[in-house]
Design a protein around this motif. Structure first.
Motif, mmCIF file in Angstrom:
data_model
loop_
_atom_site.group_PDB
_atom_site.id
_atom_site.type_symbol
_atom_site.label_atom_id
_atom_site.label_comp_id
_atom_site.label_asym_id
_atom_site.label_seq_id
_atom_site.Cartn_x
_atom_site.Cartn_y
_atom_site.Cartn_z
ATOM 1 N N VAL A 16 0.837 -1.200 0.000
ATOM 2 C CA VAL A 16 0.000 0.000 0.000
ATOM 3 C C VAL A 16 0.870 1.247 0.000
ATOM 4 C CG1 VAL A 16 -1.573 1.362 1.435
ATOM 5 C CG2 VAL A 16 -2.047 -1.065 1.024
ATOM 6 N N ALA A 17 1.877 1.275 0.859
ATOM 7 C CA ALA A 17 2.755 2.441 0.936
ATOM 8 C C ALA A 17 3.490 2.686 -0.389
ATOM 9 C CB ALA A 17 3.766 2.261 2.073
ATOM 10 N N ARG A 18 3.813 1.617 -1.077
ATOM 11 C CA ARG A 18 4.616 1.738 -2.294
ATOM 12 C C ARG A 18 3.790 2.077 -3.524
ATOM 13 N NH1 ARG A 18 8.964 -2.881 -4.335
ATOM 14 N NH2 ARG A 18 9.763 -1.727 -6.147
ATOM 15 N N TRP A 19 2.604 1.463 -3.645
ATOM 16 C CA TRP A 19 1.876 1.551 -4.914
ATOM 17 C C TRP A 19 0.495 2.189 -4.851
ATOM 18 C CZ3 TRP A 19 4.259 -3.604 -4.482
ATOM 19 C CH2 TRP A 19 5.413 -3.719 -5.272
ATOM 20 N N TRP A 20 -0.117 2.334 -3.690
ATOM 21 C CA TRP A 20 -1.522 2.749 -3.650
ATOM 22 C C TRP A 20 -1.765 4.115 -4.292
ATOM 23 C CZ3 TRP A 20 -5.763 -0.090 -2.271
ATOM 24 C CH2 TRP A 20 -6.972 0.611 -2.231
ATOM 25 N N GLU A 21 -1.016 5.125 -3.895
ATOM 26 C CA GLU A 21 -1.288 6.468 -4.387
ATOM 27 C C GLU A 21 -1.124 6.554 -5.900
ATOM 28 O OE1 GLU A 21 0.859 9.473 -2.296
ATOM 29 O OE2 GLU A 21 -0.246 9.172 -0.426
ATOM 30 N N GLY A 22 -0.065 5.927 -6.442
ATOM 31 C CA GLY A 22 0.138 5.953 -7.885
ATOM 32 C C GLY A 22 -0.957 5.207 -8.628
ATOM 33 N N ALA A 23 -1.371 4.061 -8.073
ATOM 34 C CA ALA A 23 -2.433 3.291 -8.712
ATOM 35 C C ALA A 23 -3.744 4.068 -8.688
ATOM 36 C CB ALA A 23 -2.599 1.937 -8.015
ATOM 37 N N TRP A 24 -4.034 4.707 -7.547
ATOM 38 C CA TRP A 24 -5.271 5.479 -7.454
ATOM 39 C C TRP A 24 -5.278 6.637 -8.453
ATOM 40 C CZ3 TRP A 24 -9.847 4.817 -5.000
ATOM 41 C CH2 TRP A 24 -10.725 5.908 -5.059
ATOM 42 N N ALA A 25 -4.144 7.331 -8.558
ATOM 43 C CA ALA A 25 -4.067 8.479 -9.465
ATOM 44 C C ALA A 25 -4.298 8.073 -10.914
ATOM 45 C CB ALA A 25 -2.706 9.161 -9.323
ATOM 46 N N GLY A 26 -4.054 6.788 -11.235
ATOM 47 C CA GLY A 26 -4.235 6.311 -12.607
ATOM 48 C C GLY A 26 -5.635 5.831 -12.922
ATOM 49 N N THR A 27 -6.548 5.836 -11.947
ATOM 50 C CA THR A 27 -7.912 5.384 -12.203
ATOM 51 C C THR A 27 -8.755 6.518 -12.774
ATOM 52 O OG1 THR A 27 -8.724 5.978 -9.991
ATOM 53 C CG2 THR A 27 -7.778 3.769 -10.273
ATOM 54 N N ASP A 77 -5.730 7.856 2.138
ATOM 55 C CA ASP A 77 -4.500 8.610 2.343
ATOM 56 C C ASP A 77 -4.708 10.041 1.839
ATOM 57 O OD1 ASP A 77 -2.561 6.463 3.258
ATOM 58 O OD2 ASP A 77 -3.333 5.591 1.404
ATOM 59 N N ARG A 78 -3.802 10.932 2.195
ATOM 60 C CA ARG A 78 -3.988 12.345 1.886
ATOM 61 C C ARG A 78 -4.101 12.621 0.383
ATOM 62 N NH1 ARG A 78 0.020 14.125 6.048
ATOM 63 N NH2 ARG A 78 -1.215 14.653 7.884
ATOM 64 N N ARG A 80 -7.302 14.106 -1.532
ATOM 65 C CA ARG A 80 -7.240 15.414 -2.185
ATOM 66 C C ARG A 80 -7.703 15.318 -3.635
ATOM 67 N NH1 ARG A 80 -2.557 16.584 -0.503
ATOM 68 N NH2 ARG A 80 -1.293 16.125 -2.347
ATOM 69 N N LEU A 81 -7.352 14.219 -4.308
ATOM 70 C CA LEU A 81 -7.775 14.025 -5.695
ATOM 71 C C LEU A 81 -9.276 13.776 -5.798
ATOM 72 C CD1 LEU A 81 -4.885 11.722 -6.984
ATOM 73 C CD2 LEU A 81 -5.224 14.143 -7.508
ATOM 74 N N MET A 82 -9.844 13.151 -4.775
ATOM 75 C CA MET A 82 -11.253 12.777 -4.813
ATOM 76 C C MET A 82 -12.190 13.939 -4.517
ATOM 77 S SD MET A 82 -11.039 9.141 -2.821
ATOM 78 C CE MET A 82 -12.807 8.839 -2.787
ATOM 79 N N ASP A 84 -3.729 11.563 9.597
ATOM 80 C CA ASP A 84 -4.030 12.472 10.698
ATOM 81 C C ASP A 84 -4.454 11.746 11.968
ATOM 82 O OD1 ASP A 84 -3.749 14.920 9.120
ATOM 83 O OD2 ASP A 84 -5.571 14.247 8.103
ATOM 84 N N ALA A 85 -5.040 10.548 11.805
ATOM 85 C CA ALA A 85 -5.553 9.803 12.959
ATOM 86 C C ALA A 85 -5.766 8.352 12.538
ATOM 87 C CB ALA A 85 -6.866 10.407 13.449
#
Length: 214
Positions: free
Chosen positions: A70-81, A111-112, A116-118, A135-136
């Motif tokens: 998740v730490a390595r790939w989640w944000e990049g994968a999400w940004a590509g959807t 994640d942040r 932010r993208l959503m 944040d929590a």
């Protein structure tokens, strides 16, 4: 004349404000594919993949270290959807809540960067704070709700949490916040009531009918 006491409505993001089911499943499949080296399609995910923690789902898909994946790939994968859209009626309903004096915040397990993208620009004038997993601790822990309310300056007894998962309902009840079920989301009404929902909102328009907790 006495002044009305301030109150707040906290909202989940996925499945409550944003119709992100397809994007979430696609992201889960992409992260699992990267971590295992085997191409996985979203339709191969378990039917209940959206109802459980993403690390649990990834572990079942053969990912050895879900947290690292998740730490390595989640944000990049999400940004590509494909961008996830607001459920119809959300901006108008939230605007009516603000007119009724409600302070509005988001509490999400996202994640942040994905959060932010959503969150679309249409919500920027309406949402005063957004609490992410950075944040929590994520729901069902109550910490995110307490963090959002502290930022807004609202007591838990004057707040309502609207969510579409049992985790949202559990977090609300543990935090001392009224729990409202978003019946248009990912979970059944029965599951939300079993988890402690005190009222059920049938559609996004019904958000505007919320009133300050007694």
């Amino acid at each position: 004349m006495s002044r009305a006491l301030p109150w707040a409505v906290l909202l989940d993001l996925d499945g409550c404000l944003i119709d992100s089911a397809a994007a979430t499943r696609t992201t889960l499949a992409a992260v699992a594919s990267c971590a295992t080296g085997r191409r996985l399609q979203a339709d191969a995910l378990p039917d209940d993949a959206l109802h459980r923690p993403r690390t649990t789902v990834l572990a079942e898909l053969g990912v050895r270290d879900p947290e690292e994946a998740v730490a390595r790939w989640w944000e990049g994968a999400w940004a590509g959807t494909s961008p996830a859209a607001l459920f119809p009626g959300i901006p108008a309903a939230l605007a009516r809540l603000r007119e009724a004096g409600a302070r509005l915040g988001i509490v999400t397990a996202q994640d942040r960067l994905p959060a932010r993208l959503m969150i679309p620009p249409a919500l920027d004038p309406l949402i005063e704070t957004a609490v992410t997993r950075q944040d929590a601790p994520a729901k069902p822990r109550p910490d995110g709700l307490h963090t959002a309310l502290a930022r807004l300056g609202i007591a838990p007894t004057r707040a309502i949490m609207v969510g579409d998962s049992p985790r949202d309902m559990t977090a609300a009840r543990t935090a001392g916040v009224q729990a409202a079920a978003a019946a248009w989301g990912w979970s059944t009404t029965a599951a939300l009531q079993e988890a402690g929902a005190q009222q059920v909102l049938p559609d996004p328009d019904s958000l505007a009918t919320l009133t300050p907790p007694e």
